[in-house]
Motif scaffolding. Structure first.
Motif, PDB file in Angstrom:
ATOM      1  N   ALA A  96      11.535  42.073   7.206  1.00  0.00           N
ATOM      2  CA  ALA A  96      11.710  42.919   8.387  1.00  0.00           C
ATOM      3  C   ALA A  96      12.342  44.243   7.979  1.00  0.00           C
ATOM      4  O   ALA A  96      11.941  45.320   8.458  1.00  0.00           O
ATOM      5  N   TYR A  97      13.320  44.198   7.071  1.00  0.00           N
ATOM      6  CA  TYR A  97      13.944  45.422   6.587  1.00  0.00           C
ATOM      7  C   TYR A  97      12.942  46.239   5.756  1.00  0.00           C
ATOM      8  O   TYR A  97      12.901  47.468   5.843  1.00  0.00           O
ATOM      9  N   ALA A  98      12.122  45.532   4.970  1.00  0.00           N
ATOM     10  CA  ALA A  98      11.113  46.225   4.175  1.00  0.00           C
ATOM     11  C   ALA A  98      10.093  46.916   5.077  1.00  0.00           C
ATOM     12  O   ALA A  98       9.611  48.012   4.771  1.00  0.00           O
ATOM     13  N   TYR A  99       9.765  46.290   6.200  1.00  0.00           N
ATOM     14  CA  TYR A  99       8.845  46.892   7.175  1.00  0.00           C
ATOM     15  C   TYR A  99       9.414  48.206   7.702  1.00  0.00           C
ATOM     16  O   TYR A  99       8.675  49.194   7.870  1.00  0.00           O
ATOM     17  N   VAL A 100      10.712  48.244   7.972  1.00  0.00           N
ATOM     18  CA  VAL A 100      11.350  49.474   8.444  1.00  0.00           C
ATOM     19  C   VAL A 100      11.182  50.585   7.412  1.00  0.00           C
ATOM     20  O   VAL A 100      10.831  51.726   7.741  1.00  0.00           O
ATOM     21  N   ILE A 101      11.418  50.255   6.142  1.00  0.00           N
ATOM     22  CA  ILE A 101      11.265  51.249   5.074  1.00  0.00           C
ATOM     23  C   ILE A 101       9.807  51.679   4.966  1.00  0.00           C
ATOM     24  O   ILE A 101       9.493  52.871   4.835  1.00  0.00           O
TER      25      ILE A 101
ATOM     26  N   ASN B  51      -1.229  44.996   0.868  1.00  0.00           N
ATOM     27  CA  ASN B  51      -1.261  45.096  -0.594  1.00  0.00           C
ATOM     28  C   ASN B  51      -0.095  44.373  -1.245  1.00  0.00           C
ATOM     29  O   ASN B  51      -0.234  43.880  -2.361  1.00  0.00           O
ATOM     30  N   VAL B  52       1.039  44.295  -0.563  1.00  0.00           N
ATOM     31  CA  VAL B  52       2.148  43.496  -1.082  1.00  0.00           C
ATOM     32  C   VAL B  52       1.762  42.020  -1.099  1.00  0.00           C
ATOM     33  O   VAL B  52       2.061  41.285  -2.043  1.00  0.00           O
ATOM     34  N   GLN B  53       1.056  41.591  -0.050  1.00  0.00           N
ATOM     35  CA  GLN B  53       0.582  40.207  -0.012  1.00  0.00           C
ATOM     36  C   GLN B  53      -0.409  39.939  -1.142  1.00  0.00           C
ATOM     37  O   GLN B  53      -0.389  38.862  -1.766  1.00  0.00           O
TER      38      GLN B  53
ATOM     39  N   GLN C 266       3.381  34.022   4.859  1.00  0.00           N
ATOM     40  CA  GLN C 266       3.227  34.137   6.309  1.00  0.00           C
ATOM     41  C   GLN C 266       4.566  34.276   7.010  1.00  0.00           C
ATOM     42  O   GLN C 266       4.687  34.962   8.025  1.00  0.00           O
ATOM     43  N   GLY C 267       5.601  33.622   6.479  1.00  0.00           N
ATOM     44  CA  GLY C 267       6.925  33.744   7.081  1.00  0.00           C
ATOM     45  C   GLY C 267       7.435  35.166   7.056  1.00  0.00           C
ATOM     46  O   GLY C 267       8.108  35.616   7.996  1.00  0.00           O
ATOM     47  N   ASP C 268       7.121  35.895   6.003  1.00  0.00           N
ATOM     48  CA  ASP C 268       7.518  37.306   5.924  1.00  0.00           C
ATOM     49  C   ASP C 268       6.794  38.134   6.985  1.00  0.00           C
ATOM     50  O   ASP C 268       7.403  38.987   7.638  1.00  0.00           O
TER      51      ASP C 268
END
Length: 294
Positions: free
Chosen positions: A167-172, A223-225, A232-234
């Motif tokens: 979730a924090y990575a999504y913000v970035i 692309n990270v996936q 999926q949890g991420d």
């Protein structure tokens, strides 16, 4: 999310007033303005903490962008961050650099010029004016830097239930999405249109800017996936966060009513939709929020 073994970015400026810092809700050293009630108001107005005036360069500059004194708020530490949160942010920034350096030339025929990310505590200066904890993360197109006080992550988890490393990575990734918009010339064009638009229409343009940044974050996540670093949890963490920071949900919680014409970032459903669009397609071409219905 697997990030511990990833390289550290060379484009991170650590301006935090004191070394060290927590992770996953553990408080770290902070100075300057407290965030309490201001964060709630900031989240209501900017969702991810991005003031649209700052986002597209329309804010009044406070103190200019050059010749400032090196105060405690702007003093940089030497070397890469040693605390867990600092290393996490640096690794996520490096992942964005590696992915977009390949994708942007392939999909948009544009060379990727990575932004610098500034970690600060409390109060700092940016090319768009004063950066404060209560504003949350934001991208400044004037100096092409992302500004982040990581205490925002703690508040996001505590007040909105949108926590977790991805979730924090999504913000970035969302903030880097704004930088990509700047590289592609989208932000300057949007600013020109907003300047001659009514408040309602200007808000609608801001919504499309934000949703496109969400979609670009989804493309990055795709692309990270593919690298085998998220599961999926991420993705579920990112979706919960996108839902938690929708304008409708924030307005309902703060004032009991929802005013769609005042939206600047999009509803919960829109934010989830456009992150998912980018994530499923992995293509920037799917992120045209200006021509497609949002």
């Amino acid at each position: 999310m697997q990030w511990e073994d990833y390289r550290q970015s060379d484009n991170l400026e650590d301006r935090r007033g004191s070394g060290g810092g927590g992770f996953a809700g553990m408080p770290g050293g902070r100075g300057g303005v407290g965030i309490g009630t201001m964060v709630v108001l900031g989240l209501l107005g900017w969702a991810l903490g991005i003031d649209p005036r700052l986002l597209i360069g329309g804010a009044e500059l406070i103190g200019g962008i050059g010749g400032r004194e090196q105060t405690q708020e702007t003093r940089r530490s030497s070397g890469p961050p040693e605390d867990q949160m600092g290393r996490f942010v640096s690794a996520v920034l490096a992942q964005n650099e590696d992915i977009w350096s390949k994708l942007l030339p392939q999909q948009a025929n544009t060379r990727y010029q990575p932004p610098r990310l500034v970690l600060f505590s409390g109060v700092d200066r940016s090319g768009c004016g004063t950066a404060q904890s209560a504003m949350g993360p934001f991208y400044c197109p004037v100096d092409k830097k992302v500004y982040l006080d990581t205490s925002f992550f703690q508040e996001m988890q505590r007040k909105l239930g949108g926590g977790g490393d991805f979730a924090y990575a999504y913000v970035i990734g969302h903030e880097v999405g704004h930088h990509i918009q700047n590289l592609l010339g989208i932000l300057p064009k949007a600013n020109q249109i907003r300047e001659r638009s009514s408040e309602r229409d200007a808000n609608a343009i801001s919504v499309r800017i934000e949703l496109q940044a969400d979609c670009f974050a989804g493309v990055w996540a795709h692309n990270v996936q593919a690298m085998g670093r998220i599961d999926q949890g991420d993705i579920d963490q990112a979706m919960r966060t996108a839902s938690a920071i929708g304008d409708d949900k924030l307005q309902k919680a703060a004032q009991g009513t929802v005013v769609p014409d005042s939206f600047t970032h999009g509803s919960s459903a829109q934010r989830m939709k456009w992150f998912t669009t980018g994530f499923q397609s992995g293509s920037m071409q799917s992120c045209d929020t200006f021509r497609n219905q949002v």
